[in-house]
Design a protein around this motif. Structure first.
Motif, PDB file in Angstrom:
ATOM      1  N   ALA A  37       0.839  -1.205   0.000  1.00 32.84           N
ATOM      2  CA  ALA A  37       0.000   0.000   0.000  1.00 32.84           C
ATOM      3  C   ALA A  37       0.876   1.258   0.000  1.00 32.84           C
ATOM      4  CB  ALA A  37      -0.928  -0.008   1.211  1.00 32.84           C
ATOM      5  N   ARG A  38       1.941   1.222   0.800  1.00 31.91           N
ATOM      6  CA  ARG A  38       2.864   2.355   0.809  1.00 31.91           C
ATOM      7  C   ARG A  38       3.556   2.511  -0.541  1.00 31.91           C
ATOM      8  NH1 ARG A  38       5.533   1.103   6.765  1.00 31.91           N
ATOM      9  NH2 ARG A  38       3.928   2.177   8.019  1.00 31.91           N
ATOM     10  N   THR A  39       3.927   1.370  -1.136  1.00 30.66           N
ATOM     11  CA  THR A  39       4.573   1.404  -2.449  1.00 30.66           C
ATOM     12  C   THR A  39       3.640   1.982  -3.501  1.00 30.66           C
ATOM     13  OG1 THR A  39       5.919  -0.537  -1.899  1.00 30.66           O
ATOM     14  CG2 THR A  39       5.667  -0.006  -4.239  1.00 30.66           C
ATOM     15  N   LEU A  40       2.367   1.616  -3.421  1.00 29.90           N
ATOM     16  CA  LEU A  40       1.381   2.136  -4.379  1.00 29.90           C
ATOM     17  C   LEU A  40       1.313   3.654  -4.283  1.00 29.90           C
ATOM     18  CD1 LEU A  40      -2.041   0.602  -5.250  1.00 29.90           C
ATOM     19  CD2 LEU A  40      -1.852   3.053  -4.894  1.00 29.90           C
ATOM     20  N   GLY A  41       1.261   4.183  -3.044  1.00 33.83           N
ATOM     21  CA  GLY A  41       1.214   5.631  -2.876  1.00 33.83           C
ATOM     22  C   GLY A  41       2.462   6.317  -3.408  1.00 33.83           C
ATOM     23  N   ARG A  42       3.615   5.709  -3.140  1.00 34.02           N
ATOM     24  CA  ARG A  42       4.877   6.295  -3.612  1.00 34.02           C
ATOM     25  C   ARG A  42       4.944   6.279  -5.138  1.00 34.02           C
ATOM     26  NH1 ARG A  42       9.164   3.604  -5.038  1.00 34.02           N
ATOM     27  NH2 ARG A  42       8.539   1.702  -3.911  1.00 34.02           N
ATOM     28  N   LEU A  43       4.549   5.156  -5.731  1.00 32.41           N
ATOM     29  CA  LEU A  43       4.582   5.053  -7.195  1.00 32.41           C
ATOM     30  C   LEU A  43       3.573   5.991  -7.847  1.00 32.41           C
ATOM     31  CD1 LEU A  43       4.932   1.179  -7.620  1.00 32.41           C
ATOM     32  CD2 LEU A  43       6.665   2.918  -8.116  1.00 32.41           C
ATOM     33  N   TYR A  44       2.431   6.178  -7.190  1.00 30.70           N
ATOM     34  CA  TYR A  44       1.427   7.103  -7.710  1.00 30.70           C
ATOM     35  C   TYR A  44       2.024   8.506  -7.855  1.00 30.70           C
ATOM     36  CZ  TYR A  44      -2.586  10.318  -7.334  1.00 30.70           C
ATOM     37  OH  TYR A  44      -3.483  11.338  -7.512  1.00 30.70           O
ATOM     38  N   ARG A  45       2.740   8.959  -6.822  1.00 31.86           N
ATOM     39  CA  ARG A  45       3.345  10.284  -6.889  1.00 31.86           C
ATOM     40  C   ARG A  45       4.452  10.337  -7.937  1.00 31.86           C
ATOM     41  NH1 ARG A  45       2.535   9.383  -1.369  1.00 31.86           N
ATOM     42  NH2 ARG A  45       4.686   8.667  -1.053  1.00 31.86           N
ATOM     43  N   ALA A  46       5.231   9.258  -8.021  1.00 32.16           N
ATOM     44  CA  ALA A  46       6.338   9.233  -8.976  1.00 32.16           C
ATOM     45  C   ALA A  46       5.839   9.228 -10.414  1.00 32.16           C
ATOM     46  CB  ALA A  46       7.217   8.003  -8.717  1.00 32.16           C
ATOM     47  N   VAL A  47       4.813   8.409 -10.685  1.00 29.02           N
ATOM     48  CA  VAL A  47       4.288   8.328 -12.054  1.00 29.02           C
ATOM     49  C   VAL A  47       3.573   9.622 -12.425  1.00 29.02           C
ATOM     50  CG1 VAL A  47       2.714   7.076 -13.571  1.00 29.02           C
ATOM     51  CG2 VAL A  47       4.173   5.816 -11.971  1.00 29.02           C
ATOM     52  N   SER A  48       2.970  10.300 -11.443  1.00 23.95           N
ATOM     53  CA  SER A  48       2.371  11.617 -11.713  1.00 23.95           C
ATOM     54  C   SER A  48       3.443  12.597 -12.201  1.00 23.95           C
ATOM     55  CB  SER A  48       1.696  12.163 -10.454  1.00 23.95           C
ATOM     56  OG  SER A  48       0.620  11.339 -10.055  1.00 23.95           O
ATOM     57  N   SER A  49       4.611  12.529 -11.579  1.00 24.10           N
ATOM     58  CA  SER A  49       5.731  13.382 -12.013  1.00 24.10           C
ATOM     59  C   SER A  49       6.192  13.001 -13.412  1.00 24.10           C
ATOM     60  CB  SER A  49       6.898  13.262 -11.027  1.00 24.10           C
ATOM     61  OG  SER A  49       6.524  13.719  -9.748  1.00 24.10           O
ATOM     62  N   ASP A  50       6.236  11.686 -13.679  1.00 24.68           N
ATOM     63  CA  ASP A  50       6.622  11.226 -15.022  1.00 24.68           C
ATOM     64  C   ASP A  50       5.641  11.746 -16.072  1.00 24.68           C
ATOM     65  OD1 ASP A  50       8.681   9.868 -13.833  1.00 24.68           O
ATOM     66  OD2 ASP A  50       7.698   7.903 -13.900  1.00 24.68           O
ATOM     67  N   LEU A  51       4.360  11.733 -15.733  1.00 18.97           N
ATOM     68  CA  LEU A  51       3.345  12.221 -16.673  1.00 18.97           C
ATOM     69  C   LEU A  51       3.561  13.699 -16.985  1.00 18.97           C
ATOM     70  CD1 LEU A  51       0.702  11.920 -18.281  1.00 18.97           C
ATOM     71  CD2 LEU A  51      -0.549  12.300 -16.138  1.00 18.97           C
ATOM     72  N   LEU A  52       3.852  14.494 -15.962  1.00 18.06           N
ATOM     73  CA  LEU A  52       4.110  15.914 -16.185  1.00 18.06           C
ATOM     74  C   LEU A  52       5.345  16.117 -17.056  1.00 18.06           C
ATOM     75  CD1 LEU A  52       3.397  17.309 -12.582  1.00 18.06           C
ATOM     76  CD2 LEU A  52       1.959  17.510 -14.621  1.00 18.06           C
ATOM     77  N   TRP A  53       6.392  15.291 -16.848  1.00 11.36           N
ATOM     78  CA  TRP A  53       7.621  15.383 -17.649  1.00 11.36           C
ATOM     79  C   TRP A  53       7.321  15.116 -19.123  1.00 11.36           C
ATOM     80  CZ3 TRP A  53      10.867  12.837 -20.910  1.00 11.36           C
ATOM     81  CH2 TRP A  53      12.199  13.275 -20.974  1.00 11.36           C
ATOM     82  N   VAL A  54       6.537  14.059 -19.359  1.00 13.66           N
ATOM     83  CA  VAL A  54       6.198  13.697 -20.747  1.00 13.66           C
ATOM     84  C   VAL A  54       5.359  14.791 -21.396  1.00 13.66           C
ATOM     85  CG1 VAL A  54       4.890  12.066 -22.164  1.00 13.66           C
ATOM     86  CG2 VAL A  54       6.379  11.218 -20.330  1.00 13.66           C
ATOM     87  N   ARG A  55       4.384  15.323 -20.662  1.00 13.85           N
ATOM     88  CA  ARG A  55       3.528  16.374 -21.223  1.00 13.85           C
ATOM     89  C   ARG A  55       4.323  17.639 -21.535  1.00 13.85           C
ATOM     90  NH1 ARG A  55      -1.950  16.074 -17.420  1.00 13.85           N
ATOM     91  NH2 ARG A  55      -2.918  14.315 -18.502  1.00 13.85           N
ATOM     92  N   ALA A  56       5.250  17.967 -20.651  1.00 10.40           N
ATOM     93  CA  ALA A  56       6.036  19.189 -20.847  1.00 10.40           C
ATOM     94  C   ALA A  56       6.903  19.114 -22.098  1.00 10.40           C
ATOM     95  CB  ALA A  56       6.919  19.447 -19.619  1.00 10.40           C
ATOM     96  N   ARG A  57       7.247  17.910 -22.511  1.00 12.60           N
ATOM     97  CA  ARG A  57       8.108  17.734 -23.685  1.00 12.60           C
ATOM     98  C   ARG A  57       7.341  17.213 -24.893  1.00 12.60           C
ATOM     99  NH1 ARG A  57      10.358  17.638 -19.152  1.00 12.60           N
ATOM    100  NH2 ARG A  57      12.523  18.270 -18.760  1.00 12.60           N
ATOM    101  N   SER A  58       6.002  17.312 -24.818  1.00 12.88           N
ATOM    102  CA  SER A  58       5.146  16.864 -25.937  1.00 12.88           C
ATOM    103  C   SER A  58       5.537  15.472 -26.399  1.00 12.88           C
ATOM    104  CB  SER A  58       5.234  17.849 -27.109  1.00 12.88           C
ATOM    105  OG  SER A  58       4.834  19.132 -26.703  1.00 12.88           O
ATOM    106  N   GLY A  59       5.621  14.576 -25.430  1.00 12.18           N
ATOM    107  CA  GLY A  59       6.045  13.216 -25.738  1.00 12.18           C
ATOM    108  C   GLY A  59       4.993  12.423 -26.492  1.00 12.18           C
TER     109      GLY A  59
END
Length: 338
Positions: A37-59
């Motif tokens: 459950a803790r891992t899920l929360g941590r990964l949720y935040r990390a993947v949210s950051s990855d999504l912002l990175w991809v969007r910022a670079r028009s991936g």
């Protein structure tokens, strides 16, 4: 960092989050250990950051859609929102369901036409080849002579209150099973749903011709229509729900197919839920009024009763049209799939 390098380095945690989400959605969050459950929360935040990175670079659009889906699923699990209240359920039944049916009217019409095509095929098939009864007429009616049945019903005492209650329960359960099957078969690209609707119509049309050939058409429709109007309507709406699922598979509208199906499944489940009241009504009528035959209740009375019930059912289902369909429940205008 190049996009290809970024994807390669982040892919393991995306797949780990997807695996945790699959487990949580199928068995519930309680199935996860505290560490998971803790891992899920941590990964949720990390993947949210990855999504912002991809969007910022028009991936890549595919990568963007995949990450967006993961983040959306994780958000839904992490912030499930409040439980629906009775007022919410009533709001959906009173206004949301008719509004939803209005948006999906094409799927409903397609479902109804498939059933009516089966009715026509069964009726004409029995006219052309009466020996086809073995294949087209429901087994429990094969050895029943319509005239003898009507005479037996006229001479009998009818069903007791206990029998009616038991029969109503059976019919309600059976009809719900039919509806769920029509809905679930949408996953076969709609072919299973279409076949089920056609076959149900086929049996009805064949049986109608058997009674018509004996001059008992009026008796037959007086038996079928009182419960048949809400019942067939509900089955066709359930069939429409199955076709909505199929639409997500066949025409994902630029989305990843899995995401499109999940979105369409929300609409389909709401359509299916909306049929419950119709099935309750049909089961009650089929266990009571439909089983009271002439001379106790005349053909004219039963047909008039059926038309009154049908008018009420369709006044409700078309109420969003009658109101003008200006806004969806909650005040927001909802888009059409049209």
């Amino acid at each position: 960092m190049e996009m290809a390098e970024f994807i390669e380095s982040r892919r393991p945690r995306w797949e780990q989050l997807e695996s945790l989400l699959d487990r949580s959605e199928s068995r519930g969050l309680r199935a996860l250990s505290l560490e998971d459950a803790r891992t899920l929360g941590r990964l949720y935040r990390a993947v949210s950051s990855d999504l912002l990175w991809v969007r910022a670079r028009s991936g890549s659009a595919d990568v963007n859609a995949y990450l967006n889906d993961l983040v959306g699923r994780a958000y839904a699990l992490t912030y499930p929102g409040r439980r629906p209240r009775l007022a919410d359920v009533w709001g959906f039944v009173a206004r949301g369901f008719p509004a939803l049916l209005r948006r999906e009217w094409r799927m409903y019409v397609a479902s109804l036409l498939l059933l009516l095509a089966g009715v026509g095929f069964g009726y004409v098939g029995m006219m052309v080849d009466p020996d086809a009864a073995y294949y087209l007429v429901p087994a429990e009616h094969l050895n029943l002579d319509p005239i003898e049945r009507a005479a037996d019903e006229a001479a009998g005492d009818g069903m007791t209150v206990g029998d009616q209650a038991q029969f109503t329960t059976f019919l309600f359960t059976h009809n719900i099973q039919v509806a769920f099957l029509a809905f679930a078969l949408g996953i076969t690209l709609g072919l299973g749903t279409a076949l089920m609707l056609f076959v149900n119509g086929l049996f009805l049309g064949a049986l109608a011709q058997v009674y018509a050939a004996k001059g008992m058409a009026g008796w037959f429709w007086a038996w079928i229509l009182p419960h048949g109007i809400p019942e067939i309507t509900a089955i066709c709406i359930a069939g429409a729900a199955g076709l909505v699922i199929a639409r997500g598979l066949v025409a994902p509208r630029g989305l990843p197919r899995g995401q499109a199906v999940r979105q369409e499944a929300v609409t389909a489940v709401k359509l299916l839920f909306g049929t419950l009241a119709l099935f309750v009504l049909a089961g009650f009528i089929e266990g009571t009024v439909s089983q009271i035959h002439p001379p106790k209740l005349s053909v004219a009375f039963k047909v008039s009763f059926a038309l009154t019930v049908g008018a009420g059912v369709y006044a409700y289902l078309l109420s969003d049209w009658l109101r003008g369909g200006r806004a969806a429940p909650g005040g927001a205008e909802e888009p059409s799939h049209g």
